[in-house]
Design a protein around this motif. Sequence first.
Motif, PDB file in Angstrom:
ATOM      1  N   TYR A  97      19.376  -0.764  -9.506  1.00 40.43           N
ATOM      2  CA  TYR A  97      18.973  -1.704 -10.555  1.00 40.43           C
ATOM      3  C   TYR A  97      19.493  -3.118 -10.305  1.00 40.43           C
ATOM      4  O   TYR A  97      18.775  -4.097 -10.531  1.00 40.43           O
ATOM      5  N   GLU A  98      20.726  -3.237  -9.830  1.00 43.40           N
ATOM      6  CA  GLU A  98      21.270  -4.573  -9.565  1.00 43.40           C
ATOM      7  C   GLU A  98      20.531  -5.247  -8.411  1.00 43.40           C
ATOM      8  O   GLU A  98      20.273  -6.449  -8.436  1.00 43.40           O
ATOM      9  N   GLU A  99      20.196  -4.451  -7.386  1.00 37.51           N
ATOM     10  CA  GLU A  99      19.431  -4.993  -6.260  1.00 37.51           C
ATOM     11  C   GLU A  99      18.054  -5.455  -6.726  1.00 37.51           C
ATOM     12  O   GLU A  99      17.530  -6.480  -6.274  1.00 37.51           O
ATOM     13  N   SER A 100      17.483  -4.702  -7.629  1.00 43.55           N
ATOM     14  CA  SER A 100      16.176  -5.073  -8.183  1.00 43.55           C
ATOM     15  C   SER A 100      16.262  -6.421  -8.894  1.00 43.55           C
ATOM     16  O   SER A 100      15.425  -7.305  -8.688  1.00 43.55           O
ATOM     17  N   LEU A 101      17.284  -6.590  -9.733  1.00 47.57           N
ATOM     18  CA  LEU A 101      17.456  -7.859 -10.451  1.00 47.57           C
ATOM     19  C   LEU A 101      17.679  -9.014  -9.477  1.00 47.57           C
ATOM     20  O   LEU A 101      17.224 -10.147  -9.720  1.00 47.57           O
ATOM     21  N   LYS A 102      18.362  -8.763  -8.354  1.00 46.28           N
ATOM     22  CA  LYS A 102      18.599  -9.806  -7.364  1.00 46.28           C
ATOM     23  C   LYS A 102      17.281 -10.311  -6.777  1.00 46.28           C
ATOM     24  O   LYS A 102      17.080 -11.522  -6.592  1.00 46.28           O
ATOM     25  N   HIS A 103      16.354  -9.403  -6.512  1.00 46.46           N
ATOM     26  CA  HIS A 103      15.051  -9.819  -5.964  1.00 46.46           C
ATOM     27  C   HIS A 103      14.275 -10.650  -6.977  1.00 46.46           C
ATOM     28  O   HIS A 103      13.571 -11.594  -6.598  1.00 46.46           O
ATOM     29  N   TYR A 104      14.409 -10.325  -8.271  1.00 43.17           N
ATOM     30  CA  TYR A 104      13.709 -11.120  -9.284  1.00 43.17           C
ATOM     31  C   TYR A 104      14.324 -12.516  -9.404  1.00 43.17           C
ATOM     32  O   TYR A 104      13.631 -13.488  -9.692  1.00 43.17           O
ATOM     33  N   MET A 105      15.644 -12.599  -9.166  1.00 43.10           N
ATOM     34  CA  MET A 105      16.269 -13.927  -9.135  1.00 43.10           C
ATOM     35  C   MET A 105      15.780 -14.720  -7.932  1.00 43.10           C
ATOM     36  O   MET A 105      15.495 -15.916  -8.036  1.00 43.10           O
ATOM     37  N   ASP A 106      15.644 -14.044  -6.766  1.00 42.00           N
ATOM     38  CA  ASP A 106      15.140 -14.725  -5.579  1.00 42.00           C
ATOM     39  C   ASP A 106      13.714 -15.218  -5.789  1.00 42.00           C
ATOM     40  O   ASP A 106      13.318 -16.247  -5.232  1.00 42.00           O
ATOM     41  N   ALA A 107      12.955 -14.478  -6.609  1.00 42.40           N
ATOM     42  CA  ALA A 107      11.564 -14.870  -6.868  1.00 42.40           C
ATOM     43  C   ALA A 107      11.448 -15.891  -7.988  1.00 42.40           C
ATOM     44  O   ALA A 107      10.337 -16.355  -8.290  1.00 42.40           O
ATOM     45  N   ASP A 108      12.610 -16.251  -8.622  1.00 41.76           N
ATOM     46  CA  ASP A 108      12.585 -17.155  -9.780  1.00 41.76           C
ATOM     47  C   ASP A 108      11.605 -16.653 -10.854  1.00 41.76           C
ATOM     48  O   ASP A 108      10.804 -17.419 -11.407  1.00 41.76           O
ATOM     49  N   LEU A 109      11.688 -15.348 -11.138  1.00 42.46           N
ATOM     50  CA  LEU A 109      10.749 -14.745 -12.085  1.00 42.46           C
ATOM     51  C   LEU A 109      10.835 -15.405 -13.455  1.00 42.46           C
ATOM     52  O   LEU A 109       9.813 -15.590 -14.130  1.00 42.46           O
ATOM     53  N   GLY A 136       0.812  -1.213   0.000  1.00 45.36           N
ATOM     54  CA  GLY A 136       0.000   0.000   0.000  1.00 45.36           C
ATOM     55  C   GLY A 136       0.841   1.256   0.000  1.00 45.36           C
ATOM     56  O   GLY A 136       0.604   2.194  -0.774  1.00 45.36           O
ATOM     57  N   LYS A 137       1.870   1.295   0.868  1.00 47.39           N
ATOM     58  CA  LYS A 137       2.727   2.483   0.934  1.00 47.39           C
ATOM     59  C   LYS A 137       3.523   2.668  -0.367  1.00 47.39           C
ATOM     60  O   LYS A 137       3.718   3.799  -0.834  1.00 47.39           O
ATOM     61  N   LEU A 138       3.974   1.547  -0.941  1.00 50.86           N
ATOM     62  CA  LEU A 138       4.707   1.636  -2.203  1.00 50.86           C
ATOM     63  C   LEU A 138       3.835   2.208  -3.319  1.00 50.86           C
ATOM     64  O   LEU A 138       4.260   3.131  -4.035  1.00 50.86           O
ATOM     65  N   GLU A 139       2.621   1.704  -3.441  1.00 50.47           N
ATOM     66  CA  GLU A 139       1.745   2.145  -4.537  1.00 50.47           C
ATOM     67  C   GLU A 139       1.270   3.582  -4.335  1.00 50.47           C
ATOM     68  O   GLU A 139       1.171   4.343  -5.302  1.00 50.47           O
ATOM     69  N   ILE A 140       0.990   3.952  -3.076  1.00 49.66           N
ATOM     70  CA  ILE A 140       0.576   5.342  -2.812  1.00 49.66           C
ATOM     71  C   ILE A 140       1.692   6.303  -3.202  1.00 49.66           C
ATOM     72  O   ILE A 140       1.464   7.348  -3.832  1.00 49.66           O
ATOM     73  N   PHE A 141       2.933   5.942  -2.857  1.00 46.37           N
ATOM     74  CA  PHE A 141       4.062   6.810  -3.187  1.00 46.37           C
ATOM     75  C   PHE A 141       4.249   6.911  -4.707  1.00 46.37           C
ATOM     76  O   PHE A 141       4.452   8.000  -5.247  1.00 46.37           O
ATOM     77  N   LEU A 142       4.175   5.771  -5.397  1.00 50.70           N
ATOM     78  CA  LEU A 142       4.427   5.776  -6.838  1.00 50.70           C
ATOM     79  C   LEU A 142       3.306   6.452  -7.628  1.00 50.70           C
ATOM     80  O   LEU A 142       3.535   6.909  -8.748  1.00 50.70           O
ATOM     81  N   GLU A 143       2.090   6.476  -7.034  1.00 50.82           N
ATOM     82  CA  GLU A 143       1.016   7.225  -7.693  1.00 50.82           C
ATOM     83  C   GLU A 143       1.330   8.715  -7.718  1.00 50.82           C
ATOM     84  O   GLU A 143       1.021   9.415  -8.683  1.00 50.82           O
ATOM     85  N   LEU A 190       9.532  -5.738  -4.187  1.00 51.81           N
ATOM     86  CA  LEU A 190      10.827  -5.179  -3.805  1.00 51.81           C
ATOM     87  C   LEU A 190      11.663  -4.854  -5.051  1.00 51.81           C
ATOM     88  O   LEU A 190      12.424  -3.891  -5.064  1.00 51.81           O
ATOM     89  N   GLY A 191      11.518  -5.690  -6.091  1.00 56.04           N
ATOM     90  CA  GLY A 191      12.208  -5.383  -7.327  1.00 56.04           C
ATOM     91  C   GLY A 191      11.732  -4.054  -7.909  1.00 56.04           C
ATOM     92  O   GLY A 191      12.538  -3.226  -8.362  1.00 56.04           O
ATOM     93  N   LYS A 192      10.431  -3.833  -7.893  1.00 58.09           N
ATOM     94  CA  LYS A 192       9.860  -2.564  -8.377  1.00 58.09           C
ATOM     95  C   LYS A 192      10.308  -1.406  -7.495  1.00 58.09           C
ATOM     96  O   LYS A 192      10.655  -0.320  -7.993  1.00 58.09           O
TER      97      LYS A 192
END
Length: 830
Positions: free
Chosen positions: A113-125, A52-59, A103-105
């Motif tokens: 950007y590298e931290e973002s890619l790491k979270h997508y690897m953890d999620a097996d995207l 919720g906090k992430l989406e409110i901020f990005l809006e 968290l990637g977003k």
Amino acid sequence: MTTKSNKGIRLETDIEKCREEGNWKKVIELSDQLKMKNNLQGPLCNFLLGEGKLEIFLEEYPPLECNISKAKAGLIEAKKSLLIAAGEQGVKAGVSLDAHLLLGKLHYAMGHYEESLKHYMDADLHSLTEKSLPSRSLRIVAESYAVKGLCLEKVPPSSTSKYKHVEWEEQMVKSFELAGDLTLLYLQEQDKIQQQFVSNTGTGTGSHSPQPMASVRPMGPILETALQRAPLLHILAGRLPAAVNKYRSMLSAEESSGTHTLRLILTRQLGEVLIRGFTGMKYTPPSANGNGTLNRRSGNSSPWKPRVYSGHNLFIPRNECEEIILLLLISEAMAGREAVLSQSPEFKDVRLRALTNATAVYDLLTITLVRWGQISLLHESLERALKFSYEESHVWMQRALCLENMGRYIEALAIIKEVVRMQSTKVMPCLLAARMCYTHLNNISEGIQWSEMALQRELSNPQGLLSRCHLYIGIGSHYAALSSHLKTKKHSLNISGFESFNKAMQLDPNDHLVEYYLAISYACNGQTAEAVSHVKSSLKLCPEHAPSLHLMLLLLTAQRQYIEAHSLLQTAISDFPDSLDLHYVKAHLELHIQGPEVALLTAKNMLVIWKNIYEDQTVVDNSDNKSVFQLYTSEMSDKDSSSLHAHSLAASRVEQALSEVASSLSTFTPKPGPQRAWLLQLQIWLLLAELYLSMDQIPSAANCIQEAASIYPLSHHIMFTRGLVHEQKREFIEARQCFQNAVSINPSHIKSLQHLGLMYHYLGNQRMAEKVLRDAARIDPHSPKTWYNLGKVLESLCDYSRASDCMATALQVESVSPLLPYTSIPITFE
């Protein structure tokens, strides 16, 4: 216990509903309630709080580079909550995967950007199973693939290995392609939810339900970028077929309310790709399945693919022409729908943005439709554009040029006048107006006024067109001098023309057009040597300039160098094999040096050339019937029936009025197709008639005249040629009547005046003969036949002194007279 359980289920249902609707404040509020009611739901509540906090901020602050510093400070609490949700407890609660995706977003928004890619690897995207997902999950996964692609763009491989680079590129493109498909599917689901809401509440059927309409959530910059990025990457890598297929697959998806603006961009981009780099042999048309849908790659039944249009009798383009025009017309329709009509200041930015999109489409339409000759279709589109193009000179100029191409010159000039007003300092619109007056409307005086206006604008606001302004003034003076009957005015106009041409030459000594017009001015004034010098300079600057070659040929005949002229003519025709003007000169030159039989073969070949060039146009294009006479102004000569070019405006108007009356009183109907083509054929038939007359084959000549009359029965050229037939048969009264009819329509037609004077002479009316021939001499004092006939008339009146002067003038003029008049060369601006 059961009541508590029901309340918990209802609370979770409300949370999911709010997530689907994007009501994040309510989500945070309900997650706090859930945490108070059930401590075991801690990981889920942390996830909901972080989401919720992430989406409110990005809006408020979209994930753009300009907002990175704000995101680093404003997303700390959201990051903490999502990290907790991604931990071991989150794995047990089943929210770890979604937490890593968010968290990637979040890290992308913070510029990590590298931290973002790491979270997508953890999620097996990369290995997620393709299965049906609820609307909110669809968006999360779509954004995850999009962000992964964007991060990969920011973090290229450090290794120099080509294999690693190709693997990185494939991964990036695949991420964007998956993101694009999921985005389209998500937007379709959003529309489905909206429709269900409307049907359940009755909002769309006139109900007075107080419930508000379910709002459609915007895509946001991440998803919008993802949709456009995959085909662009294919283009950058040189994979045009893959880019075209991707565009086609996106456009074949069922439209949703969230993609209206995007589809305008995609259709325009695909049209541009097809125009610029995917034509000819490279082009492959879209293929269709048996049910009418476009073929897709294997996996069409995947739950992650958007729904595509299907049904019977869907239109599938068969070639590049159909596909490009279809795409651009769709783009035009959408651009027109998005246009802002209000001129209020608060809508200025939106209006300009919509106009920019529309103008880009209209420019592509212009390039495409002009290339394939669909001018009437382009005109319809430009007319529709006028409703939102108030004071927008670019669209108005396009329409003016379109009308000119259609032969609607008076309307085109009216539009250009508006452009001149809008662009109060620009020179080019004034020059275009002058050119139209000279070339099509035969309004020389107005053309000179436009040229002088262009010169004043150039002097006050230099635009690099000073030489052209002087050239246009010189052209106007030259043609005004040719049409003037007063000796003093003709002389002053000639001086003015030479002054303007010389100024233009001083400003731009490398302009072949200036040299050409200096040459033709000297030629028309009988100064052959000077004319030859300048036309040679013109050909040296531009060897492929057809009018200069045409003028050089006539100058050689004026110098009685017929063999050299014939040799040059052969070379010119090899360079311009479809030039009917050059073939016309060839026929007359062959008639003079080889006889009518050889010239007749050339004239017959002209009919073959006409058929090859124009026959398809006259069969296919039936939209031009009403403009029978609009192009006639630019097709005939005001001095000689031999030309295939412009004659006087007054004559064309008289012929128009006569033919309109004739068509209403008889069975005559205009030929279909562009009239320029038919008028060229008319001139070829009349040339054949004259050649048959020179061979004394009167029936054949009469047949040719009949063919010409079926095209344009009340042309003064046809009347003149009929007069020649009667003259050959020594039917002088009938011949006189024909020549009188021709002169009554075009009083400046020199050949009709010459032969009319001769008929009066043969019939014994010497005073009328003298008057008519003197009129001809005033119009064109450089025609030896006029002076010779006048000398014969004066001799019969026993005025031997003046008769002798006329014969001497005829000899003098004849020594510099070309085989055909210089006025038979069409006016040119190229």
